[in-house]
Design an enzyme around this catalytic site. Structure first.
Site, PDB file in Angstrom:
ATOM      1  N   GLU A  87      10.133   1.107  10.242  1.00 24.37           N
ATOM      2  CA  GLU A  87      11.226   2.066   9.979  1.00 24.37           C
ATOM      3  C   GLU A  87      10.559   3.426  10.115  1.00 24.37           C
ATOM      4  O   GLU A  87       9.752   3.801   9.271  1.00 24.37           O
ATOM      5  CB  GLU A  87      11.755   1.922   8.554  1.00 24.37           C
ATOM      6  N   GLU A 123      10.363  16.000  14.855  1.00 21.77           N
ATOM      7  CA  GLU A 123      10.621  15.794  13.433  1.00 21.77           C
ATOM      8  C   GLU A 123       9.730  16.743  12.637  1.00 21.77           C
ATOM      9  O   GLU A 123       8.508  16.663  12.702  1.00 21.77           O
ATOM     10  CB  GLU A 123      10.319  14.352  13.032  1.00 21.77           C
ATOM     11  N   LYS A 152       0.856  -1.191   0.000  1.00 22.55           N
ATOM     12  CA  LYS A 152       0.000   0.000   0.000  1.00 22.55           C
ATOM     13  C   LYS A 152       0.888   1.235   0.000  1.00 22.55           C
ATOM     14  O   LYS A 152       1.489   1.595   1.003  1.00 22.55           O
ATOM     15  CB  LYS A 152      -0.920   0.059   1.215  1.00 22.55           C
ATOM     16  N   GLY A 191       7.368   4.951   7.766  1.00 20.31           N
ATOM     17  CA  GLY A 191       6.520   6.118   7.947  1.00 20.31           C
ATOM     18  C   GLY A 191       6.783   6.731   9.301  1.00 20.31           C
ATOM     19  O   GLY A 191       7.869   6.576   9.860  1.00 20.31           O
ATOM     20  N   SER A 192       5.782   7.393   9.834  1.00 25.20           N
ATOM     21  CA  SER A 192       5.991   8.119  11.083  1.00 25.20           C
ATOM     22  C   SER A 192       5.994   7.168  12.282  1.00 25.20           C
ATOM     23  O   SER A 192       5.444   6.057  12.231  1.00 25.20           O
ATOM     24  CB  SER A 192       4.885   9.160  11.251  1.00 25.20           C
ATOM     25  N   THR A 193       6.579   7.627  13.363  1.00 26.77           N
ATOM     26  CA  THR A 193       6.652   6.820  14.578  1.00 26.77           C
ATOM     27  C   THR A 193       5.247   6.531  15.118  1.00 26.77           C
ATOM     28  O   THR A 193       4.959   5.412  15.561  1.00 26.77           O
ATOM     29  CB  THR A 193       7.525   7.542  15.616  1.00 26.77           C
ATOM     30  N   GLY A 224       3.792   3.791  13.103  1.00 20.96           N
ATOM     31  CA  GLY A 224       4.548   2.572  13.380  1.00 20.96           C
ATOM     32  C   GLY A 224       4.047   1.895  14.644  1.00 20.96           C
ATOM     33  O   GLY A 224       3.890   0.665  14.712  1.00 20.96           O
ATOM     34  N   CYS A 237      13.827  10.916   6.080  1.00 19.59           N
ATOM     35  CA  CYS A 237      13.720  10.414   7.459  1.00 19.59           C
ATOM     36  C   CYS A 237      15.029  10.619   8.211  1.00 19.59           C
ATOM     37  O   CYS A 237      15.032  10.888   9.399  1.00 19.59           O
ATOM     38  CB  CYS A 237      13.328   8.955   7.457  1.00 19.59           C
TER      39      CYS A 237
HETATM   40  P1  NAD Z   1       2.733   8.332   7.784  1.00 18.55           P
HETATM   41  O1  NAD Z   1       3.120   7.516   8.954  1.00 18.55           O
HETATM   42  O2  NAD Z   1       1.663   9.334   7.935  1.00 18.55           O
HETATM   43  O3  NAD Z   1       2.257   7.392   6.594  1.00 18.55           O
HETATM   44  C1  NAD Z   1       3.029   6.309   6.156  1.00 18.55           C
HETATM   45  C2  NAD Z   1       2.109   5.266   5.573  1.00 18.55           C
HETATM   46  O4  NAD Z   1       1.234   4.791   6.600  1.00 18.55           O
HETATM   47  C3  NAD Z   1       1.214   5.780   4.429  1.00 18.55           C
HETATM   48  O5  NAD Z   1       1.118   4.782   3.450  1.00 18.55           O
HETATM   49  C4  NAD Z   1      -0.112   5.988   5.139  1.00 18.55           C
HETATM   50  O6  NAD Z   1      -1.229   5.867   4.291  1.00 18.55           O
HETATM   51  C5  NAD Z   1      -0.108   4.873   6.173  1.00 18.55           C
HETATM   52  N1  NAD Z   1      -0.977   5.164   7.321  1.00 18.55           N
HETATM   53  C6  NAD Z   1      -1.286   6.386   7.840  1.00 18.55           C
HETATM   54  N2  NAD Z   1      -2.145   6.249   8.869  1.00 18.55           N
HETATM   55  C7  NAD Z   1      -2.382   4.932   9.012  1.00 18.55           C
HETATM   56  C8  NAD Z   1      -3.194   4.163   9.903  1.00 18.55           C
HETATM   57  N3  NAD Z   1      -3.924   4.735  10.859  1.00 18.55           N
HETATM   58  N4  NAD Z   1      -3.195   2.812   9.753  1.00 18.55           N
HETATM   59  C9  NAD Z   1      -2.468   2.221   8.787  1.00 18.55           C
HETATM   60  N5  NAD Z   1      -1.708   2.886   7.921  1.00 18.55           N
HETATM   61  C10 NAD Z   1      -1.647   4.230   8.024  1.00 18.55           C
HETATM   62  O7  NAD Z   1       4.088   8.978   7.271  1.00 18.55           O
HETATM   63  P2  NAD Z   1       4.311   9.919   6.011  1.00 18.55           P
HETATM   64  O8  NAD Z   1       3.860  11.282   6.362  1.00 18.55           O
HETATM   65  O9  NAD Z   1       3.780   9.299   4.767  1.00 18.55           O
HETATM   66  O10 NAD Z   1       5.905   9.860   5.879  1.00 18.55           O
HETATM   67  C11 NAD Z   1       6.715  10.628   6.667  1.00 18.55           C
HETATM   68  C12 NAD Z   1       7.284   9.807   7.804  1.00 18.55           C
HETATM   69  O11 NAD Z   1       7.957   8.666   7.319  1.00 18.55           O
HETATM   70  C13 NAD Z   1       8.308  10.581   8.594  1.00 18.55           C
HETATM   71  O12 NAD Z   1       8.083  10.395   9.969  1.00 18.55           O
HETATM   72  C14 NAD Z   1       9.622   9.926   8.187  1.00 18.55           C
HETATM   73  O13 NAD Z   1      10.643  10.037   9.128  1.00 18.55           O
HETATM   74  C15 NAD Z   1       9.219   8.527   7.961  1.00 18.55           C
HETATM   75  N6  NAD Z   1      10.183   7.828   7.111  1.00 18.55           N
HETATM   76  C16 NAD Z   1      11.015   6.913   7.688  1.00 18.55           C
HETATM   77  C17 NAD Z   1      11.965   6.245   6.934  1.00 18.55           C
HETATM   78  C18 NAD Z   1      12.889   5.237   7.558  1.00 18.55           C
HETATM   79  O14 NAD Z   1      13.450   4.432   6.837  1.00 18.55           O
HETATM   80  N7  NAD Z   1      13.071   5.220   8.855  1.00 18.55           N
HETATM   81  C19 NAD Z   1      12.060   6.509   5.563  1.00 18.55           C
HETATM   82  C20 NAD Z   1      11.194   7.447   4.998  1.00 18.55           C
HETATM   83  C21 NAD Z   1      10.252   8.093   5.792  1.00 18.55           C
END
Ligand code: NAD
Ligand code: MN
Length: 498
Positions: free
Chosen positions: A267, A400, A191, A244-246, A249, A302
């Site tokens: 991650e 962040e 996704k 994605g975000s903490t 996660g 990130c």
């Molecule tokens: P996000 O956590 O909002 O979204 C990431 C993914 O999760 C998207 O596909 C989103 O649709 C999905 N998502 C959102 N809410 C959800 C829920 N309630 N249930 C299930 N899935 C859900 O993050 P973002 O804004 O897309 O990306 C930015 C974040 O990603 C930053 O915190 C960044 O640090 C992190 N990031 C980390 C790495 C790493 O390798 N550590 C790499 C790139 C980005």
């Protein structure tokens, strides 16, 4: 492509066609509900295309297809050398379509097309190639039991791997998960982020063309709270790889506990420190890389080095260098090869970054940027922004921001620098600049980060694991270690007449 002009890129973008349907069981399909959402170009606000808005029903359909493919062995039981050959065909197809893959990410989330075509798209081909070439070179173990017993310790694919990815490197984040999971023999349901689903959909189409069998690689675009949640809670998904975000996660860990105890590999976020010591000989190189470390990809990285700790004796001179670099990196049309920074992914992220900036103007010393701007009267753009003399506990230095905003904090001693650098809930990356070898070793030893770069920035390769400590998550992408996430250790003990 490196010699394309702004006009060349614009005419190629205008000639592009988009596939917004979901890719399930080897076919492009509409969402079962028939719903769609707009895919928007943040540099112009224009709608690129309609994208299938998948929900639980589509996720169920994709997981069922992935499971069926896994069970009948069409990919999972293929000889590793044969899987390698198919994946190498995909590598050729990505390279043959490099321009299109780069444009999809640039148009969908605002990154510079010159970065997409030199970093993201070739990176995707490279990572697929690296895992393809690894598949038939990784051996299993025989335990030292002695005669009469043969104990095989092998790594076997898990089954159905769910992947949920962010928008900052859409194609590469999809690749980091899919390449390793597919190489290990799993089926994948991906996704992508709702802000940038187009390159992952095209990747799935190319994978099918390369010969990845139906049902093995599925892409279900949609929102986090519907499609993402359904994948996280699914009873027949064996492993969930998340970037994605903490906050989200943590949610995936809960989904696992509420469902089938699937493995979750988060991650997540970062607030990476960059430590510049006065004994660094090439402060211009350090400043170049410090600017790259926070302004590359609009700071939407990130591992962005968003906290700059500078030894007090050189702090003012170093900040002058940083201001000059920020001023030279003003945002422009992502399709213009002369632009130094692109657009922020969307309106919501732009407003979130600007809230930090406006609060920062009241609590720290703004020395560069600080304004939202438009390009040709349109779009989501923010100037490269630097705050000096930021208090260590200011949200600017703690949270962040995920945008082009740098916080400068002076330090007096090595110990103080290390203490402040480690005083964070995150531990993804860190950088150290010094020409004192003992200091370089001492400081990198003490920094709590998944990757420490010494006299360089954001060191990253297919050969080395990438991931975090603390609330930056766990598990590692890239390198052979990534295969550990997508396989289970299996012991087969055979008794025989010695
Ligand atoms: P996000 O956590 O909002 O979204 C990431 C993914 O999760 C998207 O596909 C989103 O649709 C999905 N998502 C959102 N809410 C959800 C829920 N309630 N249930 C299930 N899935 C859900 O993050 P973002 O804004 O897309 O990306 C930015 C974040 O990603 C930053 O915190 C960044 O640090 C992190 N990031 C980390 C790495 C790493 O390798 N550590 C790499 C790139 C980005
Ligand atoms: Mn978009």
């Amino acid at each position: 492509m490196l010699d394309y002009s702004h006009e060349d890129w614009k005419s190629r973008a205008a000639g592009l066609s988009f596939r917004g349907q979901a890719f399930i069981d080897g076919k492009f399909v509409d969402a079962a509900s028939g719903k769609t959402f707009d895919s928007i170009n943040p540099a112009t606000g224009a709608v690129l295309t309609q994208v299938a808005e998948c929900d639980e029903e589509d996720v169920n359909h994709a997981v069922a297809a992935a499971r069926a493919a896994f069970e009948d062995g069409r990919w999972s039981r293929m000889a590793p050398g044969d899987r390698k050959a198919v994946m190498l065909k995909l590598v050729d197809l990505i390279r043959a379509n490099l321009e299109e893959m780069a444009l999809l990410d640039s148009l969908d989330m605002g990154k510079l097309v010159t970065d997409a075509v030199t970093v993201d798209a070739p990176g995707s081909a490279h990572f697929f190639q690296w895992y393809a070439e690894a598949i038939d070179k990784v051996y299993d173990e025989v335990a030292p039991t002695g005669p009469g017993d043969l104990a095989l310790v092998s790594r076997v694919p898990l089954g159905v791997v769910g992947a949920v990815t962010p928008w900052n490197f859409p194609l590469d984040m999809a690749t980091w998960k899919a390449a390793a999971a597919l190489a290990a023999g799993n089926s994948v349901v991906l996704k992508p982020a709702e802000q940038s689903p187009l390159s992952a959909l095209r990747l799935a189409e190319l994978a099918a063309e390369a010969g990845i069998p139906d049902g093995v690689f599925n892409v279900v675009p949609g929102f986090g709270t519907t499609a993402g949640r359904a994948l996280g809670l699914h009873m027949d998904v064996d492993c969930l790889a998340f970037t994605g975000s903490t906050a989200i996660g943590k949610m995936f860990m809960q989904y696992s506990g509420q469902s089938n105890l699937k493995q979750v590999w988060p991650e997540t976020g970062g607030k990476s420190p960059n430590l510049v010591f006065a004994d660094c000989e090439d402060l211009d190189a350090a400043a170049d890389m410090a600017a790259f470390g926070i302004f590359f990809n609009q700071g939407e990285v990130c591992s962005a080095n968003s906290r700059l700790y500078v030894e007090r004796s050189i702090k003012d001179a170093f900040v002058e260098k940083m201001i000059a670099r920020a001023q030279a990196m003003q945002p422009g049309d992502p399709l213009d090869p002369m632009s130094k920074m692109g657009a922020i992914v969307d309106e919501k992220q732009t407003q979130g970054i600007m809230r930090f900036v406006e609060d920062g103007k009241k609590t720290a010393n703004l020395v560069a940027g600080g304004e939202r701007v438009t390009v040709d009267g349109k779009g989501c753009f923010i100037q490269p922004t630097i705050f000096d003399d930021v208090a260590h506990d200011n949200p600017l230095a703690r949270d962040e921001i995920f945008g082009p905003v740098l916080s400068v904090i002076p330090f007096d001693t090595e110990e103080q620098a290390v203490t402040m650098a480690n005083d964070s809930i995150y531990g993804l990356a860190a950088s150290v600049w010094t020409d004192n070898l003992s200091r370089a070793c001492r400081v990198s030893d003490k920094l709590m980060a998944g990757t420490v770069s010494v006299n360089t920035m954001d060191a990253l390769s297919a050969m080395t694991p990438f991931g975090g400590m603390k609330q930056s998550g766990f598990g590692r992408d890239l390198s052979l270690h990534s295969l550990e996430k997508y396989t289970a250790l299996k012991t087969t003990w055979i008794k025989y007449k010695a």
